[in-house]
Motif scaffolding. Structure first.
Motif, short mmCIF file in Angstrom:
data_model
loop_
_atom_site.label_atom_id
_atom_site.label_comp_id
_atom_site.label_asym_id
_atom_site.label_seq_id
_atom_site.Cartn_x
_atom_site.Cartn_y
_atom_site.Cartn_z
N PRO A 32 0.84 -1.20 0.00
CA PRO A 32 0.00 0.00 0.00
C PRO A 32 0.87 1.26 0.00
N GLN A 33 0.42 2.26 -0.73
CA GLN A 33 1.20 3.48 -0.89
C GLN A 33 0.49 4.67 -0.26
N THR A 34 1.26 5.58 0.29
CA THR A 34 0.66 6.84 0.72
C THR A 34 0.48 7.74 -0.49
N PRO A 35 -0.51 8.65 -0.46
CA PRO A 35 -0.69 9.56 -1.60
C PRO A 35 0.56 10.34 -1.94
N ALA A 36 1.24 10.87 -0.93
CA ALA A 36 2.42 11.70 -1.21
C ALA A 36 3.51 10.88 -1.89
N ARG A 37 3.77 9.70 -1.40
CA ARG A 37 4.83 8.88 -1.99
C ARG A 37 4.44 8.45 -3.40
N LEU A 38 3.18 8.14 -3.60
CA LEU A 38 2.72 7.70 -4.92
C LEU A 38 2.90 8.80 -5.96
N VAL A 39 2.52 10.02 -5.59
CA VAL A 39 2.66 11.14 -6.53
C VAL A 39 4.12 11.37 -6.90
N GLU A 40 4.99 11.41 -5.88
CA GLU A 40 6.41 11.67 -6.16
C GLU A 40 7.01 10.57 -7.02
N ALA A 94 5.66 10.84 -10.59
CA ALA A 94 6.23 12.02 -11.25
C ALA A 94 7.69 11.76 -11.64
N ASN A 95 8.44 11.15 -10.74
CA ASN A 95 9.85 10.86 -11.04
C ASN A 95 9.99 9.85 -12.17
N SER A 96 8.99 8.98 -12.32
CA SER A 96 9.03 7.97 -13.39
C SER A 96 8.45 8.49 -14.70
N GLY A 97 7.92 9.72 -14.70
CA GLY A 97 7.40 10.31 -15.93
C GLY A 97 5.98 9.91 -16.28
N TYR A 98 5.28 9.23 -15.36
CA TYR A 98 3.90 8.84 -15.65
C TYR A 98 2.95 10.03 -15.57
N SER A 114 2.92 19.55 -14.01
CA SER A 114 1.70 20.28 -13.61
C SER A 114 0.67 19.33 -13.01
N GLU A 115 0.59 18.11 -13.55
CA GLU A 115 -0.31 17.12 -12.95
C GLU A 115 0.15 16.76 -11.54
N ALA A 116 1.46 16.66 -11.36
CA ALA A 116 2.00 16.32 -10.03
C ALA A 116 1.66 17.41 -9.02
N ASP A 117 1.77 18.69 -9.45
CA ASP A 117 1.42 19.79 -8.54
C ASP A 117 -0.05 19.69 -8.12
#
Length: 215
Positions: A148-156, A159-163, A167-170
């Protein structure tokens, strides 16, 4: 991230929105200049800085030495005036692994999410949207997101993987904080229809990547 570190981070991510809603500033792995001299070499997992009180947050992995560690920390904070120690325990291996769901199930969930948005159930839609967001991430990179992932970790991570784009990450960072507040009982936080619509758009972009076999 090793299992204890992941579990530690998960707990603090769950605590942070509640503390921030109470006016605290939460600092993960705080630098020594933010810590008082009485702590010596001890560095908490996180601290919460409030106007009248400061909290040291420690997550202890249960084991043979966990009781002794808590006892030592309680002793360290015994005479602290402005600081409070909050200790949380986590069991090793507590976070179960999850398997990816099918794209068909994801598409059905997105359609249900659309229905919630159309019905004006925006808070429920936002929380459900985050579940779909994590399901899509697990479909795209099953080995990376087995836990299971936290929202913050999932977004980062996405974003780092380019998915997702910058602007979507913000947008997702803000939406993730709102999701956390709602999930932890801050039910008076307003959810805008535009935010839910944008989240749905991001989910459909990720689904397209999944259909195209982008990994």
């Amino acid at each position: 991230m090793r299992e204890p570190e992941h579990s530690r981070r998960l707990i603090i991510d769950q605590l942070a929105p509640r503390l921030e809603a109470e006016g605290y500033s939460v600092v993960y792995e705080p630098p020594r200049q933010l810590l008082p001299p009485f702590m010596g070499s001890y560095v908490p997992d996180a601290i919460a800085l409030g106007q009248d009180k400061k909290i040291a947050i420690e997550v202890i992995v249960e084991g043979q030495s966990s009781e002794a560690k808590e006892r030592d920390l309680r002793r360290l904070f015994r005479d602290a005036r402005d600081w409070e120690l909050n200790v949380y325990f986590v069991r090793p291996g507590e976070a179960a692994e999850l398997s990816p769901v099918s794209l068909h199930a994801i598409e059905d969930a997105i359609e249900s999410l659309e229905s919630l948005a159309q019905a004006g159930a925006l808070a429920a839609a936002l929380i459900m949207g985050w579940g779909i967001f994590e399901a899509l991430a697990r479909y795209l990179a099953p080995d990376k997101y087995r836990k299971p992932q936290t929202p913050a970790r999932l977004v980062e991570s996405l974003a780092n993987s380019g998915y997702v784009t910058p602007s979507e990450a913000d947008f997702l960072r803000e939406a993730g904080r709102l999701r956390n507040s709602l999930a932890h009982g801050d039910l008076e936080r307003g959810v805008k229809e535009g935010d839910v619509r944008r989240l749905i758009a991001v989910l459909r972009e990720l689904r397209t990547l999944a259909v195209d076999g982008v990994h």
